[in-house]
Design an enzyme around this catalytic site. Structure first.
Site, PDB file in Angstrom:
ATOM      1  N   ASP A 231       0.850  -1.187   0.000  1.00 55.20           N
ATOM      2  CA  ASP A 231       0.000   0.000   0.000  1.00 55.20           C
ATOM      3  C   ASP A 231       0.890   1.242   0.000  1.00 55.20           C
ATOM      4  O   ASP A 231       1.885   1.305   0.731  1.00 55.20           O
ATOM      5  CB  ASP A 231      -0.889  -0.005   1.249  1.00 55.20           C
TER       6      ASP A 231
ATOM      7  N   ASN B  44     -13.407  -3.980   1.682  1.00 56.98           N
ATOM      8  CA  ASN B  44     -14.537  -3.055   1.649  1.00 56.98           C
ATOM      9  C   ASN B  44     -15.223  -3.081   0.290  1.00 56.98           C
ATOM     10  O   ASN B  44     -14.558  -3.214  -0.746  1.00 56.98           O
ATOM     11  CB  ASN B  44     -14.062  -1.627   1.947  1.00 56.98           C
TER      12      ASN B  44
ATOM     13  N   HIS C 151     -10.289  -5.352  -3.634  1.00 54.87           N
ATOM     14  CA  HIS C 151      -8.965  -5.615  -3.066  1.00 54.87           C
ATOM     15  C   HIS C 151      -9.088  -5.917  -1.579  1.00 54.87           C
ATOM     16  O   HIS C 151     -10.032  -5.506  -0.922  1.00 54.87           O
ATOM     17  CB  HIS C 151      -8.006  -4.443  -3.299  1.00 54.87           C
ATOM     18  N   PHE C 152      -8.115  -6.650  -1.090  1.00 54.80           N
ATOM     19  CA  PHE C 152      -8.030  -7.030   0.312  1.00 54.80           C
ATOM     20  C   PHE C 152      -6.804  -6.367   0.929  1.00 54.80           C
ATOM     21  O   PHE C 152      -5.738  -6.323   0.313  1.00 54.80           O
ATOM     22  CB  PHE C 152      -7.891  -8.553   0.454  1.00 54.80           C
TER      23      PHE C 152
END
Length: 267
Positions: free
Chosen positions: A101, A190, A203-204
């Site tokens: 990220d 989400n 995405h996780f």
């Protein structure tokens, strides 16, 4: 990922994950499973056993090689400057990608996403390639870009995307925990703006929970907290992604060995 305004400054394109998918394509392994040789009708039990073990070993080696091909290693395959902002890729599989990220909540914060553009998890179920949006567009994408895929996989009728996410997610979680040295972590996913999804591409998040953070206990809705999120440090990110790739390779090789032993045990 960061807040929407921060994200817009860093990611001006419509779907940053599609851009990453297009830049970091799956490099298919040269190795492929060898077809099993036809056995003579008359073989003694010992010969059949040896032949079965040889075929099993070859299949296990081919499977391991194919999985290892999903973990990039060449300088061009891991070059973070292929996209802007830089991407530090850990996994580049046919249908799944994983990268750090750019605004990590904690050290080692990893994103796991589909290569094709899917907005929500529901679009992975039963082959999202055939889902129609309200306006009739495939996947309800409304003109957004699609990521590259390995091979002819426009239609995911057998649900391979979902299975591949399910296969890689535990391995990546173990990899993050091992590299960061933090056994506890959150896996967060989400769907939609009201659910805090910022990038409209499924995405996780794998987020380590070091001892420096308060325990969540039963208050799971406070998972993210209100702490500041800093930009990813390039030098540290490159070293961290390299360690994750190396650890993931070890995990894949160990998995292939376990499967090989189980297969031989069934002969």
């Amino acid at each position: 990922m960061g807040e929407p305004k921060e994200l817009a400054l860093r990611y001006p394109q419509s779907c940053p994950f599609c851009s990453i998918a297009a830049a970091y394509r799956y490099a298919a392994s040269a190795a492929s499973p060898s077809p099993a040789a036809k056995q003579p009708q008359r073989q003694d039990e010992s010969a059949r056993s040896r032949a079965g073990q040889n075929i099993t070993a070859a299949a296990a080696a081919a499977s391991s090689s194919s999985l290892l091909a999903s973990i990039p290693s060449s300088p061009s395959a891991i070059d973070p400057a292929k996209v802007s902002p830089a991407a530090y890729v850990v996994l580049s599989a046919p249908r799944v990608l994983a990268f750090l990220d750019i605004m990590p909540m904690t050290r080692g914060h990893l994103l796991v996403t589909t290569r094709r553009h899917r907005r929500k998890v529901e679009e992975l179920v039963g082959g999202g390639g055939s889902i129609k949006g309200e306006d009739g567009d495939e996947n309800g994408e409304e003109g957004e870009c699609k990521g590259e895929v390995g091979g002819d996989e426009d239609e995911d009728e057998e649900g391979e995307e979902g299975r591949d996410i399910g296969f890689w997610l535990p391995l990546l979680a173990k990899t993050v925990a091992t590299v960061i040295g933090v056994p506890d972590y959150n896996i967060v996913q989400n769907n939609g703006i009201r659910a805090a999804q910022v990038v409209p591409h499924v995405h996780f998040h794998i987020i380590p929970r070091p001892a420096s953070l308060p325990a969540l206990q039963n208050k799971s809705w406070t998972m993210f907290g209100r702490g500041s999120r800093e930009d990813l440090d390039d030098d540290e990110a490159a070293a961290l992604a390299a360690r994750m790739r190396n650890t993931l390779r070890v995990e894949v090789e160990a998995l292939a060995r376990r499967k090989g032993r189980r297969a031989r045990g069934r002969l």
